[in-house]
Design a protein around this motif. Structure first.
Motif, mmCIF file in Angstrom:
data_model
loop_
_atom_site.group_PDB
_atom_site.id
_atom_site.type_symbol
_atom_site.label_atom_id
_atom_site.label_comp_id
_atom_site.label_asym_id
_atom_site.label_seq_id
_atom_site.Cartn_x
_atom_site.Cartn_y
_atom_site.Cartn_z
ATOM 1 N N LYS B 24 0.842 -1.195 0.000
ATOM 2 C CA LYS B 24 0.000 0.000 0.000
ATOM 3 C C LYS B 24 0.883 1.253 0.000
ATOM 4 O O LYS B 24 1.866 1.334 0.728
ATOM 5 C CB LYS B 24 -0.878 -0.057 1.243
ATOM 6 N N ARG B 25 0.537 2.187 -0.870
ATOM 7 C CA ARG B 25 1.268 3.454 -0.890
ATOM 8 C C ARG B 25 0.252 4.576 -0.960
ATOM 9 O O ARG B 25 -0.489 4.682 -1.921
ATOM 10 C CB ARG B 25 2.173 3.523 -2.128
ATOM 11 N N GLU B 26 0.232 5.394 0.041
ATOM 12 C CA GLU B 26 -0.669 6.541 -0.007
ATOM 13 C C GLU B 26 -0.117 7.555 -1.004
ATOM 14 O O GLU B 26 1.105 7.639 -1.208
ATOM 15 C CB GLU B 26 -0.773 7.184 1.380
ATOM 16 N N LEU B 27 -1.007 8.316 -1.586
ATOM 17 C CA LEU B 27 -0.566 9.329 -2.552
ATOM 18 C C LEU B 27 0.400 10.313 -1.920
ATOM 19 O O LEU B 27 1.277 10.855 -2.587
ATOM 20 C CB LEU B 27 -1.774 10.089 -3.085
ATOM 21 N N THR B 28 0.221 10.542 -0.606
ATOM 22 C CA THR B 28 1.085 11.523 0.049
ATOM 23 C C THR B 28 2.476 10.961 0.325
ATOM 24 O O THR B 28 3.334 11.670 0.828
ATOM 25 C CB THR B 28 0.451 11.972 1.374
ATOM 26 N N LEU B 30 4.120 9.428 -2.209
ATOM 27 C CA LEU B 30 4.710 9.232 -3.528
ATOM 28 C C LEU B 30 5.274 10.530 -4.071
ATOM 29 O O LEU B 30 4.687 11.598 -3.905
ATOM 30 C CB LEU B 30 3.656 8.730 -4.517
ATOM 31 N N ILE B 32 5.886 11.833 -7.603
ATOM 32 C CA ILE B 32 5.613 11.484 -8.994
ATOM 33 C C ILE B 32 6.724 12.052 -9.866
ATOM 34 O O ILE B 32 6.882 13.269 -9.978
ATOM 35 C CB ILE B 32 4.248 12.043 -9.423
ATOM 36 N N VAL B 53 6.966 16.158 -9.537
ATOM 37 C CA VAL B 53 5.815 17.059 -9.543
ATOM 38 C C VAL B 53 5.483 17.471 -8.112
ATOM 39 O O VAL B 53 5.470 16.636 -7.209
ATOM 40 C CB VAL B 53 4.596 16.356 -10.156
ATOM 41 N N ARG B 95 9.784 11.436 -0.170
ATOM 42 C CA ARG B 95 8.756 10.527 -0.687
ATOM 43 C C ARG B 95 9.368 9.545 -1.667
ATOM 44 O O ARG B 95 10.398 9.811 -2.278
ATOM 45 C CB ARG B 95 7.665 11.325 -1.403
ATOM 46 N N TYR B 98 8.193 7.641 -7.903
ATOM 47 C CA TYR B 98 7.200 6.791 -8.552
ATOM 48 C C TYR B 98 7.241 7.074 -10.048
ATOM 49 O O TYR B 98 7.044 8.212 -10.484
ATOM 50 C CB TYR B 98 5.825 7.134 -7.966
ATOM 51 N N ALA B 100 5.569 5.492 -12.720
ATOM 52 C CA ALA B 100 4.525 5.070 -13.658
ATOM 53 C C ALA B 100 3.980 6.241 -14.468
ATOM 54 O O ALA B 100 3.371 6.048 -15.500
ATOM 55 C CB ALA B 100 3.393 4.388 -12.911
ATOM 56 N N HIS B 101 4.186 7.439 -13.959
ATOM 57 C CA HIS B 101 3.669 8.579 -14.701
ATOM 58 C C HIS B 101 4.776 9.409 -15.320
ATOM 59 O O HIS B 101 4.598 10.589 -15.604
ATOM 60 C CB HIS B 101 2.787 9.435 -13.784
ATOM 61 N N ASN B 103 6.714 11.007 -18.012
ATOM 62 C CA ASN B 103 6.335 11.353 -19.375
ATOM 63 C C ASN B 103 7.473 11.150 -20.354
ATOM 64 O O ASN B 103 7.266 10.715 -21.464
ATOM 65 C CB ASN B 103 5.943 12.836 -19.440
ATOM 66 N N ARG B 131 6.554 2.776 -17.762
ATOM 67 C CA ARG B 131 5.750 2.340 -18.902
ATOM 68 C C ARG B 131 6.671 2.290 -20.102
ATOM 69 O O ARG B 131 7.525 3.159 -20.252
ATOM 70 C CB ARG B 131 4.664 3.373 -19.196
#
Lengths: 533, 404
Positions: B24-28, B30, B32, B53, B95, B98, B100-101, B103, B131
């Motif tokens: 489990k990873r909370e958005l806070t 991570l 990005i 970001v 943090r 991450y 996966a996003h 670009n 990705r």
């Protein structure tokens, strides 16, 4: 202490059973004394003594349960005016003659049993006792204050009949009979509840109903051994196949047209006196996504709306769970732009997504419960508190994120968009289970619980009929009226599993005859002047 | 029985409560990563620049968000490989990075030319977060770090600006196209084709690009712009294709969506502006006398957008002449870029693959010598066939009234 209660209970029971097989005493004064005594000298038990010719008699009824006009005009008046019989007869022989000649009421019944007579009195009938005979005449003068027929409040429709059931069983049966003029509509009544003796009617169409289901309904109703049945919910819980399930296995409805349609499909209706909610069995899962209006509107829009309802059910079931799973386990599934927005909103929220969702969902449930129970006068206060304090202030204070408020609002609305209140309740409970699974395993957990739910649904039966039919087991002929609704022209079959006594609904021949040209209605062509020059 | 039931319930609950939540990873928690820059030091170590970001500064509409504050934070780490870069970052950031996003991956020209890009992509291809549709660009004449840290105006996220800029050019001008990680790996491994990756340069002073002041002027002092396409041989950058040469290349590869062509007319240079809005390119291979002959057939159609003299566009003969002129321009464009690429000895068009598909046994004979002998000396014929579909809202230009 324990034994004290035990003894008292048995004593009461003994007392009750003692009078059950007693006959009515032939002496009127003794008889009336017993009645007064047995009813505890209640002032609403009215005893009117009168003389019919030279016989002494008494009419006994309960105030408020009878209609005072017929009791005066059709019972008391003709009895008092009754002329003396040509030759004096013993009271045993005189009573039937008097009753035949002077009681101007539709339904009369003779009894010798004391228990039956007293039950008729408290049930709203007037009973005529006569001195010297142990026969009594029960006359039906039921009436009194009742709610009039109003629009069904829980199942409103835009198109379709507006009248809804009332608390009176007789009215409800009449409402159904008004829709089907058919001698094959049969009604069986029985009294349920040892203390309340509530009237329960089983209604079905002879020839269409499945005998197995009907027998099962009768058997289960007879098995009810409660002291009181106050609402059809009691009956529903006592006769349903599976108690430990969040899903309803019996339909309840407030609308006579829904009952009629279900009777035509071969179902059995159970009408309980004192409640406008009529039970229908057997129920299948897809029925909870159907509303009466689907059949009154055209098939295309009806099908689209049914699909929407499935979507609505899914959202209300797994909406918050998907949010939790996506934001705590599967961030890669959220489009980048949305992820950034959600992340920005969640930046200042001190709780994990699951706790946040739980707080909001529980808050909403509290608001909803408050809204249902509270007096109408303070309704606006609650909505202001709900909208402003919970919605806005919580977001501004940073306790929850705006995205979560949106999710909760959507699930709240979806749970009201389901046509059946009972299935919305199932979703309401299961939602929390899904949220827990999503918080611990993500989508894997959601999928797991979903599969478990489907397995459970497939295991359910309603009066022996598989709950998921006609989808599982798959019955191709009946799929036309599930989550889709084919045009009425194509729905020719009754549900196979319980409508098999008479499987065909309509014969051939109602289709539009395509051999007739679909030309414009034009005077000239009708007259045969097709020459266009 | 009852005890068994209770035990199994407890076990079921425990399986949820004990086994759950481990990933489990909370958005806070991570960070990005929106762009990853890769440089190389003199000593051969990778330098990773992570563009992270800051969500509350990107998402506008929230109190205190947007506009005022920087949308990104940039972190730098130095290590021998990608996973080490990730590890090095952990002491510097609060943090978890991450990917996966992500670009875009920016690779510096130096790394691409000296070290080669093959070593970089294994970690990206293997990792579960990256990705393989992430775009790849080459920082031309700059350190990747500089490109990654430069702030941009309209798109708050610099990484987004870079890929959208290239996509827009791909859509309108056809001098660049986005290359995904997957494409790079595919062209790296398949014999007979080579990677082609868009380049990005910075205008203005690269050092100042990461400051808020850079955003204060209407015309940004420092900003990234698309600059040519990098030609690779094996995994090493060997040269660049610019402007028309790059467009000729996309045209040959049938990746062109639309472009503008200028035609000469009656001794006037660039008198007609023509927009190609639909095109199809076929590459055909014929093996003649044990030598492959490549014929490129282009079908293009489009609209006349602008003329600079009185041309009577309602005359079909004139249109036919314009089409002939068009054919010449297109054929030249393509021939020039093919010749240029042949000089690089790098088959970015995938002609080798075409030969392979046409005649596998022949390909097996030539594939060893393809890059350095066969490809540079290939005979390439170009045949264009163009068509004027529309001439805009006017048949007769106002030029005819001015001239007379």
């Amino acid at each position: 202490m324990k034994s004290f209660f035990k003894r008292r209970k048995t004593a009461v029971r003994a007392k009750q059973s003692s009078g059950s097989e007693d006959l009515i005493p032939s002496s009127l004064s003794a008889n009336l004394d017993t009645i007064r005594q047995k009813t505890g000298y209640s002032p609403d038990i009215i005893i009117r003594t009168l003389s019919i010719g030279h016989y002494k008699a008494a009419v006994v009824y309960t105030d408020g349960l009878i209609d005072s006009v017929p009791i005066q005009e059709s019972l008391l008046e003709p009895l008092l005016k009754h002329e003396a019989l040509p030759k004096p007869l013993p009271p045993d022989e005189a009573l039937p003659i008097i009753a035949r000649q002077s009681i101007a009421l539709g339904s009369i019944q003779f009894t010798k049993k004391y228990e039956e007579a007293i039950l008729a009195v408290v049930g709203g009938d007037a009973v005529l006792f006569m001195d010297g005979t142990s026969t009594a005449v029960i006359t039906d003068v039921k009436g009194g204050e009742r709610r009039s027929i109003q629009e069904a409040s829980t199942q409103v429709s835009v198109r379709g009949p507006k009248e809804g059931f009332t608390e009176s069983m007789a009215t409800n049966i009449a409402l159904i009979r008004r829709m089907i003029h058919n001698p094959n509509v049969w009604v069986e009544t029985m009294k349920v509840g040892k203390q309340t003796k509530t009237d329960v009617a089983v209604m079905y169409i002879n020839g269409l109903v499945s005998e197995e289901v009907l027998g099962e309904v009768r058997r289960r109703l007879k098995k009810i051994n409660m002291d009181g049945v106050l609402e059809s919910g009691y009956v529903e819980q006592l006769i349903e196949d599976e108690t430990f399930t969040p899903f309803p296995t019996i339909i309840n409805t407030e609308r006579p047209d829904i009952v009629t349609a279900n009777l035509l499909e071969g179902r059995v209706a159970i009408i309980v006196n004192g409640t406008p909610f009529v039970l229908l069995a057997p129920a299948v899962f897809v029925q909870f996504f159907q509303s009466a209006e689907d059949y009154y509107s055209r098939f295309d829009i009806a099908t689209a709306i049914r699909m929407l309802r499935v979507l609505v059910f899914l959202i209300s079931l797994i909406g918050p769970a998907v949010y939790i799973a996506a934001t705590t386990f599967h961030q890669e599934m959220i489009p980048t732009g949305l992820l950034i927005i959600v992340a920005a909103q969640r930046d200042n929220v001190p709780f994990p997504a699951f706790v946040e969702a739980l707080i909001m969902e529980i808050t909403f449930e509290i608001l909803r419960e408050a809204g249902v129970r509270m007096p109408k006068a303070i309704g606006s206060t609650v909505s202001i508190v709900g909208a402003l304090v919970i919605g806005q202030a919580a977001v501004q204070a940073g306790i929850v994120s705006p995205a979560m408020v949106i999710i909760v609002s959507i699930t709240a609305i979806t749970s009201f968009a389901t046509p059946s209140y009972s299935i919305a309740m199932s979703a309401r409970l299961l939602r929390f289970l899904f949220m827990g699974a999503a918080a611990s395993f993500g989508f894997y957990g959601v999928a797991l619980i979903f599969m478990a739910m489907i397995v459970h649904l497939c295991s359910l039966r309603s009066f022996g009929v598989p709950y998921m039919s006609p989808l599982a087991p798959f019955i191709a002929k009946n799929v036309g009226d599930t989550f889709i609704r084919l045009p009425l022209l194509f729905s020719k079959n009754r549900p196979r599993l319980f409508g098999h006594s008479n499987p065909t609904r309509s014969e051939r021949g109602q289709e539009y005859d395509h051999s007739v040209p679909k030309g414009m209605v034009n005077k000239k062509t009708v007259e045969g002047e097709t020459n266009e020059t | 029985m009852k005890r068994n039931l209770i035990m199994s319930l407890i076990l079921a609950a425990a399986s949820f409560l004990l086994a759950g939540c481990w990933d489990k990873r909370e958005l806070t928690d991570l960070a990005i990563v929106s762009a990853l820059g890769l440089d190389i030091t003199e000593s051969g170590q990778y330098v990773g620049t992570f563009q992270i970001v800051i969500p509350s500064n990107v998402a506008s509409g929230l109190q205190g968000g947007g506009g005022e504050n920087l949308p990104i934070a940039v972190y730098k780490a130095e290590a021998d490989n990608l996973i080490d870069l990730h590890g090095q970052l952990s002491g510097k950031i609060s943090r978890q990075p991450y990917y996966a996003h992500t670009n875009v991956i920016v690779i510096s020209e130096k790394l691409a030319a000296e070290e080669g890009i093959a070593a970089v992509f294994d970690g990206i291809d293997r990792g579960i977060e990256f990705r393989n549709t992430t775009k790849v660009v080459i920082a031309r004449g700059e350190k990747a770090e500089m490109v990654v840290q430069t702030l941009t105006g309209i798109d708050k996220l610099p990484s987004e600006k870079i890929i959208k800029m290239i996509s827009l050019n791909e859509l309108i001008q056809g001098e660049h196209f986005n290359t995904r990680v997957h494409d790079v790996i595919h062209t790296l491994v398949s014999p007979g084709s080579e990677p082609l990756i868009s380049g990005v340069s910075l205008k203005g002073s690269a050092e100042d690009g990461n400051k808020q002041e850079n955003l204060q002027s209407a015309q940004l002092e420092t900003a990234p712009y698309a600059n040519g396409m990098a030609v690779f041989k094996k995994d090493k950058l060997i040269g660049w294709l610019d402007d028309d040469l790059a467009r000729g290349t996309t045209w040959t590869m049938d990746k062109l969506l639309s472009t503008n062509l200028n035609l000469d007319w009656k001794d006037q240079k660039n008198a007609i502006a023509f927009q190609v809005s639909r095109q199809q390119t076929e590459v055909r291979v014929d093996i003649k006398h044990e030598k492959p002959v490549i014929s490129i057939h282009v079908q293009a159609e489009g609209d006349i957008m602008e003329v600079k003299q009185a041309i009577s566009l309602n005359d079909p003969h004139v249109l036919a002449d314009i089409e002939k002129e068009m054919n010449k321009v297109i054929e030249q464009d393509i021939l020039h870029s093919v010749q240029k690429v042949q000089q690089y000895h790098a088959d970015v068009f995938g002609f080798g693959e075409a030969v392979h598909r046409k005649d596998p046994t022949y390909w097996n004979k030539v594939k060893k010598t393809w890059d350095d002998e066969m490809f540079p000396s290939l005979t390439v014929q170009v045949n264009a066939e163009s068509f004027v579909r529309r001439t805009g809202l006017r048949n007769k230009s106002y030029w005819s009234s001015i001239d007379s």
